[in-house]
Design an enzyme around this catalytic site. Sequence first.
Site, PDB file in Angstrom:
ATOM      1  N   ARG A  79       6.563  75.914 -50.558  1.00 44.63           N
ATOM      2  CA  ARG A  79       6.561  77.081 -49.661  1.00 44.63           C
ATOM      3  C   ARG A  79       5.134  77.475 -49.276  1.00 44.63           C
ATOM      4  O   ARG A  79       4.900  77.949 -48.161  1.00 44.63           O
ATOM      5  CB  ARG A  79       7.262  78.262 -50.328  1.00 44.63           C
ATOM      6  CG  ARG A  79       8.755  78.039 -50.358  1.00 44.63           C
ATOM      7  CD  ARG A  79       9.497  79.215 -50.908  1.00 44.63           C
ATOM      8  NE  ARG A  79      10.911  79.049 -50.615  1.00 44.63           N
ATOM      9  CZ  ARG A  79      11.884  79.678 -51.274  1.00 44.63           C
ATOM     10  NH1 ARG A  79      11.605  80.507 -52.246  1.00 44.63           N
ATOM     11  NH2 ARG A  79      13.136  79.472 -50.948  1.00 44.63           N
ATOM     12  N   LYS A  98      32.671  77.417 -51.239  1.00 37.42           N
ATOM     13  CA  LYS A  98      33.610  78.482 -50.891  1.00 37.42           C
ATOM     14  C   LYS A  98      33.832  78.677 -49.402  1.00 37.42           C
ATOM     15  O   LYS A  98      32.880  78.795 -48.642  1.00 37.42           O
ATOM     16  CB  LYS A  98      33.094  79.801 -51.457  1.00 37.42           C
ATOM     17  CG  LYS A  98      33.140  79.892 -52.959  1.00 37.42           C
ATOM     18  CD  LYS A  98      32.643  81.256 -53.321  1.00 37.42           C
ATOM     19  CE  LYS A  98      32.862  81.593 -54.768  1.00 37.42           C
ATOM     20  NZ  LYS A  98      32.138  82.838 -55.068  1.00 37.42           N
ATOM     21  N   GLY A 122      20.864  76.170 -49.260  1.00 35.82           N
ATOM     22  CA  GLY A 122      20.057  75.746 -50.395  1.00 35.82           C
ATOM     23  C   GLY A 122      20.520  74.440 -51.008  1.00 35.82           C
ATOM     24  O   GLY A 122      19.726  73.503 -51.183  1.00 35.82           O
ATOM     25  N   GLY A 130      20.261  81.951 -47.227  1.00 38.48           N
ATOM     26  CA  GLY A 130      21.025  83.088 -46.712  1.00 38.48           C
ATOM     27  C   GLY A 130      20.708  83.380 -45.258  1.00 38.48           C
ATOM     28  O   GLY A 130      21.595  83.663 -44.449  1.00 38.48           O
TER      29      GLY A 130
HETATM   30  P1  ADP Z   1      24.765  75.538 -49.635  1.00 39.54           P
HETATM   31  O1  ADP Z   1      23.887  76.081 -50.730  1.00 39.54           O
HETATM   32  O2  ADP Z   1      24.202  74.308 -49.011  1.00 39.54           O
HETATM   33  O3  ADP Z   1      25.144  76.574 -48.627  1.00 39.54           O
HETATM   34  P2  ADP Z   1      27.125  75.920 -51.204  1.00 39.54           P
HETATM   35  O4  ADP Z   1      26.354  76.782 -52.134  1.00 39.54           O
HETATM   36  O5  ADP Z   1      28.131  76.555 -50.331  1.00 39.54           O
HETATM   37  O6  ADP Z   1      26.131  75.044 -50.307  1.00 39.54           O
HETATM   38  O7  ADP Z   1      27.904  74.811 -52.015  1.00 39.54           O
HETATM   39  C1  ADP Z   1      27.262  73.895 -52.844  1.00 39.54           C
HETATM   40  C2  ADP Z   1      28.004  73.736 -54.121  1.00 39.54           C
HETATM   41  O8  ADP Z   1      29.343  73.353 -53.869  1.00 39.54           O
HETATM   42  C3  ADP Z   1      27.411  72.666 -54.987  1.00 39.54           C
HETATM   43  O9  ADP Z   1      27.036  73.236 -56.222  1.00 39.54           O
HETATM   44  C4  ADP Z   1      28.543  71.673 -55.172  1.00 39.54           C
HETATM   45  O10 ADP Z   1      28.602  71.140 -56.468  1.00 39.54           O
HETATM   46  C5  ADP Z   1      29.767  72.516 -54.899  1.00 39.54           C
HETATM   47  N1  ADP Z   1      30.919  71.701 -54.482  1.00 39.54           N
HETATM   48  C6  ADP Z   1      31.015  70.878 -53.426  1.00 39.54           C
HETATM   49  N2  ADP Z   1      32.203  70.285 -53.388  1.00 39.54           N
HETATM   50  C7  ADP Z   1      32.906  70.722 -54.449  1.00 39.54           C
HETATM   51  C8  ADP Z   1      34.216  70.460 -54.959  1.00 39.54           C
HETATM   52  N3  ADP Z   1      35.045  69.615 -54.341  1.00 39.54           N
HETATM   53  N4  ADP Z   1      34.587  71.118 -56.083  1.00 39.54           N
HETATM   54  C9  ADP Z   1      33.751  71.965 -56.692  1.00 39.54           C
HETATM   55  N5  ADP Z   1      32.511  72.259 -56.280  1.00 39.54           N
HETATM   56  C10 ADP Z   1      32.090  71.650 -55.163  1.00 39.54           C
HETATM   57 MG    MG Z   2      24.357  77.305 -52.441  1.00 39.04          MG
END
Ligand code: ADP
Ligand code: MG
Length: 399
Positions: A39, A202, A355, A378
């Site tokens: 960063r 989610k 992230g 975020g």
């Molecule tokens: P980002 O940070 O890129 O926005 P998220 O925080 O929404 O992404 O999601 C990332 C997380 O989702 C990771 O920790 C990953 O392990 C989890 N994940 C992805 N697919 C699955 C799955 N099928 N079951 C459980 N966890 C999952």
């Molecule tokens: Mg995340």
Amino acid sequence: MDALNKKTIEDIDVKGKRVLARCDFNVPLKDGEITNDKRIVAALPTIKYLMENGAKVILCSHLGRPKGEYKPEFSLAPVAKKLSEYLGTEVKLAEDENVVGDNAKAIADELKDGEVMLLENVRYRKEETKNEENFSKELASLADIFVNDAFGTAHRAHCSTTGVASYLPAVCGYLIQKEIKFMGGALAEPKRPLVAILGGAKVSDKIGVIANLIEKCDTIIIGGGMAYTFMKFLGHSIGDSLLEADWVEKAGEMMKSAEEKGVKFLIPVDNKVGKEYDENTEFMVVNSDEIPDGWMGLDIGPKTEEMFADAIKGAGTVIWNGPMGVSEWDNFASGTITVAKAVAESGAISVIGGGDSVAAVTKLGFADKMSHISTGGGASLEFLEGKDLPGICALADKD
Ligand code: ADP
Ligand code: MG
């Protein structure tokens, strides 16, 4: 707000002016040492531009969560040291527990053109995160111009990101400019087809993004844990896969809305399912309507990989947020790798946000193949949701 129309540091004269630049120096620390300085490195182009153009540069940032109190372990002293090394000149830290104190004022008064100083952690002040006028005014009193270059906090209306801009001419630095150019560009005037890839844990985290992107995209690809809530709506048994029961109806609405708008909406047709939520769990591949009880989907399956790669192939622009599976684990990284490869080979303008997505793409070795990797988790989500980010709204529009 038209993010693409914001003034940048190149649109104003900074010579001889005191410029307060809000950076994102929220670096990870261990025993007082910086464990990852990317960063700081990312902030250098804006700082160097200001120095080379004769500004008196006053940097500020938050670091961690000192919760409105002076706590020495959250001091920006390690950042001042690192900046001094990178810039080849001393960056003085104003050691004021109240951030804008006697030290800050004295050092700011003595700054010569091209010199740089750093204020203490803005979150030592409880007013910061409440965007209270008094601290915004104190910050503004040090400077003639405000530059925001902290995209990661641009979705927060704080004194140092938004409040201060009420009292000074305000423009963005190169980091925010790049975020706006790529993310704003991908949403406002994308090279088509525009393909969005959404995954991660989610649905509830991303529903706003899906809703906004349905209005803009030609294709939406859904993978990761959130896909099972969509499968549930289709009446599939999903075993022990991630499910947000409260969101099944909403997921269905999204699919219907996509259909009405002629947006292609792809969800997995097969899955890699595991016995347990464990890195070394036993696993197998099953179709989406055949997930047995006692098993959980942890990655997309090979047929889905092919289908997704195919949809990505002809893209003009790709927006990607959220891994396709538990990509932290080798056995369940395949879907994310295939999608990353497809994006890299598509020749599309590619924008990666989130992230964990950024971490996955970086770890799997595809980071330098992407057009833009967003620096704000975020903030990039809110941007993709179509929300106005207060830290960007507050900046001046081009004439
Ligand atoms: P980002 O940070 O890129 O926005 P998220 O925080 O929404 O992404 O999601 C990332 C997380 O989702 C990771 O920790 C990953 O392990 C989890 N994940 C992805 N697919 C699955 C799955 N099928 N079951 C459980 N966890 C999952
Ligand atoms: Mg995340």
